[in-house]
Design an enzyme around this catalytic site. Structure first.
Site, PDB file in Angstrom:
ATOM      1  N   LYS A  85       0.832  -1.208   0.000  1.00  0.00           N
ATOM      2  CA  LYS A  85       0.000   0.000   0.000  1.00  0.00           C
ATOM      3  C   LYS A  85       0.865   1.256   0.000  1.00  0.00           C
ATOM      4  O   LYS A  85       0.619   2.189  -0.755  1.00  0.00           O
ATOM      5  CB  LYS A  85      -0.938  -0.029   1.223  1.00  0.00           C
ATOM      6  N   ARG A 126       2.902   5.968  -3.221  1.00  0.00           N
ATOM      7  CA  ARG A 126       4.066   6.764  -3.628  1.00  0.00           C
ATOM      8  C   ARG A 126       4.324   6.655  -5.131  1.00  0.00           C
ATOM      9  O   ARG A 126       4.795   7.606  -5.757  1.00  0.00           O
ATOM     10  CB  ARG A 126       5.288   6.323  -2.823  1.00  0.00           C
ATOM     11  N   GLY A 167      -5.218   8.084   5.440  1.00  0.00           N
ATOM     12  CA  GLY A 167      -4.290   9.067   6.002  1.00  0.00           C
ATOM     13  C   GLY A 167      -3.077   9.261   5.117  1.00  0.00           C
ATOM     14  O   GLY A 167      -2.560  10.378   4.976  1.00  0.00           O
ATOM     15  N   ARG A 214      -8.814  12.382  12.494  1.00  0.00           N
ATOM     16  CA  ARG A 214      -7.382  12.165  12.736  1.00  0.00           C
ATOM     17  C   ARG A 214      -6.593  13.477  12.686  1.00  0.00           C
ATOM     18  O   ARG A 214      -6.973  14.422  11.999  1.00  0.00           O
ATOM     19  CB  ARG A 214      -6.839  11.141  11.722  1.00  0.00           C
ATOM     20  N   SER A 225       6.874   9.243  12.324  1.00  0.00           N
ATOM     21  CA  SER A 225       5.831   9.056  11.316  1.00  0.00           C
ATOM     22  C   SER A 225       6.401   9.193   9.913  1.00  0.00           C
ATOM     23  O   SER A 225       6.894  10.261   9.527  1.00  0.00           O
ATOM     24  CB  SER A 225       4.710  10.082  11.524  1.00  0.00           C
ATOM     25  N   ASP A 261       1.625  -0.999  11.985  1.00  0.00           N
ATOM     26  CA  ASP A 261       0.294  -1.428  11.553  1.00  0.00           C
ATOM     27  C   ASP A 261      -0.019  -2.865  11.962  1.00  0.00           C
ATOM     28  O   ASP A 261      -1.126  -3.362  11.707  1.00  0.00           O
ATOM     29  CB  ASP A 261       0.177  -1.302  10.023  1.00  0.00           C
ATOM     30  N   LYS A 283      -4.596   6.057  14.716  1.00  0.00           N
ATOM     31  CA  LYS A 283      -4.693   5.409  13.400  1.00  0.00           C
ATOM     32  C   LYS A 283      -6.148   5.473  12.920  1.00  0.00           C
ATOM     33  O   LYS A 283      -6.908   6.295  13.400  1.00  0.00           O
ATOM     34  CB  LYS A 283      -4.179   3.963  13.503  1.00  0.00           C
ATOM     35  N   ARG A 315      -6.526   2.083  18.021  1.00  0.00           N
ATOM     36  CA  ARG A 315      -6.382   0.619  17.858  1.00  0.00           C
ATOM     37  C   ARG A 315      -6.159  -0.105  19.179  1.00  0.00           C
ATOM     38  O   ARG A 315      -6.490  -1.300  19.280  1.00  0.00           O
ATOM     39  CB  ARG A 315      -5.261   0.300  16.861  1.00  0.00           C
ATOM     40  N   ARG A 333      -7.808  -2.959   9.574  1.00  0.00           N
ATOM     41  CA  ARG A 333      -6.928  -3.907  10.275  1.00  0.00           C
ATOM     42  C   ARG A 333      -7.608  -4.484  11.527  1.00  0.00           C
ATOM     43  O   ARG A 333      -7.319  -5.606  11.933  1.00  0.00           O
ATOM     44  CB  ARG A 333      -5.581  -3.266  10.600  1.00  0.00           C
TER      45      ARG A 333
HETATM   46  C1  S3P Z   1       2.331   4.803   6.200  1.00  0.00           C
HETATM   47  C2  S3P Z   1       2.905   5.124   7.404  1.00  0.00           C
HETATM   48  C3  S3P Z   1       2.336   4.725   8.704  1.00  0.00           C
HETATM   49  C4  S3P Z   1       1.299   3.616   8.573  1.00  0.00           C
HETATM   50  C5  S3P Z   1       0.376   3.830   7.428  1.00  0.00           C
HETATM   51  C6  S3P Z   1       1.127   3.965   6.120  1.00  0.00           C
HETATM   52  C7  S3P Z   1       2.975   5.292   4.961  1.00  0.00           C
HETATM   53  O1  S3P Z   1       1.748   5.854   9.306  1.00  0.00           O
HETATM   54  O2  S3P Z   1       0.569   3.494   9.785  1.00  0.00           O
HETATM   55  O3  S3P Z   1      -0.532   2.748   7.333  1.00  0.00           O
HETATM   56  O4  S3P Z   1       2.682   4.769   3.883  1.00  0.00           O
HETATM   57  O5  S3P Z   1       3.812   6.205   5.072  1.00  0.00           O
HETATM   58  P1  S3P Z   1       2.661   6.863  10.182  1.00  0.00           P
HETATM   59  O6  S3P Z   1       3.819   7.179   9.344  1.00  0.00           O
HETATM   60  O7  S3P Z   1       1.842   8.078  10.490  1.00  0.00           O
HETATM   61  O8  S3P Z   1       3.013   6.066  11.409  1.00  0.00           O
END
Ligand code: S3P
Length: 450
Positions: free
Chosen positions: A28, A33, A101, A129, A174, A327, A354, A358, A403
């Site tokens: 994902k 990206r 997100g 969020r 993050s 995750d 999240k 969670r 999840r």
């Molecule tokens: C992700 C980063 C994570 C993850 C999300 C995907 C990403 O979030 O929980 O499912 O693709 O950069 P955080 O970077 O906010 O922890």
């Protein structure tokens, strides 16, 4: 209530051995990206193995709204004709990022240093969020953000006319915040520097280098220092998306706890910033092996083989591992319930922001199914019942969180009585083939009311 229609109540019935080959979908994080960087390159990027979950489809739709030509050629093959760094057009509609997100945070970053304005919204989960973690640094580039109280969506970003580069130490571990800053830095002159004390997934850095940006990463006493030189011309790429370790976690963990199981999950990306769950499971005594280890498209990849593991023991999961399995704590807690002794998970307060809180969602659902859980603001622990010892039998709330939904279905596969969900629809955000794939291995998941 589900995000994209009516709720889909599901029930997982205890089942016999799971066996066979589980081909999980594309990663994902890398899928998002690929589309965003493709839109920021000049010319045509081709992508194979793209995850066609709702979150990624929302990113594809957003990239079209900013002016990219995004084409679905079928079978996970996509192309993106990009406009180049600084070439985003102003969208004429609100950008709806659904449950995702990653979409909203990365895209806000990608547009914040262009002289355009965009308004973002999402579903009830996403609109709860926190976004200030992204908009704070974006405002330092010269952008402006106006949202609801508490820095929440819906939110309008007015991109910087004259962006200035930034040196920014991440206040939270993050990858989404790191990526938003790096994507914003692409259209700022000079060097943007991001410092992260705890390493988080590094797909953005790897992919920016692949697209031809000048990006340097140094590991120092203060952590990782990432230096990006702004205003490059990104070159279109051919991207093969590896399969998602976060999705692989579900068939792997199901095989570990359902008696007699033996499942092969081929071609899984094992980037060290993502593989914390598998290390943890092995420390617990899981029969989990890596076969055919190789490198594909700049990412380490292996076939995972998971077999029923009746002798797993609870452990203390080291807090410094949290980012590499952030995750995976919900599904780890399901394995922990089937191990002997207590599993303690610390340094995990990010789990509270999240798609749902969670820790709270899992604690309530596990307790309802007969498992003792203790929790604090940034830790929780699960009391294991050993193999075959989980009572089950309860209905749990999914809270618009894919999840949470998949974790409780896996719990039901190995419990003494079926486990039900109020809504399995959110699974489509990240793993649309989950039910079919698990059924192919021998799992029994049914729609309630059928
Ligand atoms: C992700 C980063 C994570 C993850 C999300 C995907 C990403 O979030 O929980 O499912 O693709 O950069 P955080 O970077 O906010 O922890």
């Amino acid at each position: 209530m589900s995000a994209h229609g009516k709720p889909l109540p599901l029930r997982a019935i205890p089942c016999g051995p799971l066996s066979g080959v589980a081909e999980v979908p594309g990663d994902k994080s890398i899928s998002h990206r690929s589309l965003i960087l493709g839109a920021l390159a000049v010319g045509e990027t081709r992508i194979s193995g793209l995850l066609e979950g709702q979150d990624v489809l929302d990113t594809a739709r957003a990239m079209r709204a900013f002016g990219a030509e995004v084409v679905d050629h079928g079978g996970g093959n996509w192309s993106v004709h990009g406009m180049g760094v600084g070439g985003f057009a102003e969208p004429d509609q609100v950008i709806d990022c659904g449950n995702s997100g990653t979409s909203v945070r990365l895209i806000m970053g990608a547009m914040a240093t262009s002289p355009i304005t965009a308004t973002f919204t999402g579903d009830a989960s996403l609109n709860r969020r926190p976004m200030a973690r992204v908009t704070d640094p974006l405002e330092m580039f010269g952008a402006r953000a106006v949202g609801r109280s508490g820095g929440r969506l819906p939110m309008t970003i007015v991109g910087a006319f004259d962006p200035v580069p930034l040196r920014y130490e991440l206040p939270v571990a993050s990858a989404q915040v790191k990526s938003a800053v790096l994507l914003a830095g692409l259209n700022a002159p000079g060097e943007t520097v991001v410092i992260e004390r705890t390493p988080t997934r590094d797909h953005t850095e790897r992919m920016l280098a692949g697209f031809g940006a000048r990006i340097a990463v140094e590991e120092g006493a203060a952590g990782r220092v990432i230096t990006l030189t702004g205003q490059p011309e990104l070159q279109p790429q051919e991207i093969v998306v590896p399969r998602d370790p976060s999705s692989a976690a579900f068939p792997v963990c199901a095989a570990l706890i359902v008696p007699g199981s033996d499942v092969l999950v081929p071609g899984i990306g094992l980037n060290p910033t993502r593989a914390g769950l598998f290390a943890t499971l092995r420390e617990m005594g899981a029969d989990l092996t890596y076969e055919n280890e190789r490198d594909e498209g700049g990412e380490p990849v292996a076939d995972l083989r998971a077999r029923f593991s009746p002798d797993m023991e609870g452990i203390e999961v080291p807090p410094e591992r949290a980012a590499s399995m952030i995750d995976e704590y919900p599904i780890l807690s399901v394995v922990a319930a089937n191990a002997r002794g207590v599993t303690v998970m610390r340094g995990v307060k990010e789990l509270r922001v999240k798609e749902s809180d969670r820790i709270d969602a899992m604690a309530r659902g596990l307790r309802a199914n007969g498992i003792d859980v203790a929790e604090g603001e940034d830790w929780w622990s699960v009391e294991g019942h050993g193999a075959g010892g989980v009572p089950g039998g309860a209905e749990v709330e999914t809270r618009l969180d894919h999840r949470i939904a998949m974790s409780f279905l896996v719990l039901g596969m190995a419990a003494r009585a079926a486990v039900s969900l109020d809504d399995g629809a959110p699974i489509a955000t990240s793993f649309p083939t989950f039910r079919k794939l698990m059924a192919g291995l021998g799992a029994r998941i049914e729609e309630i009311g059928e």
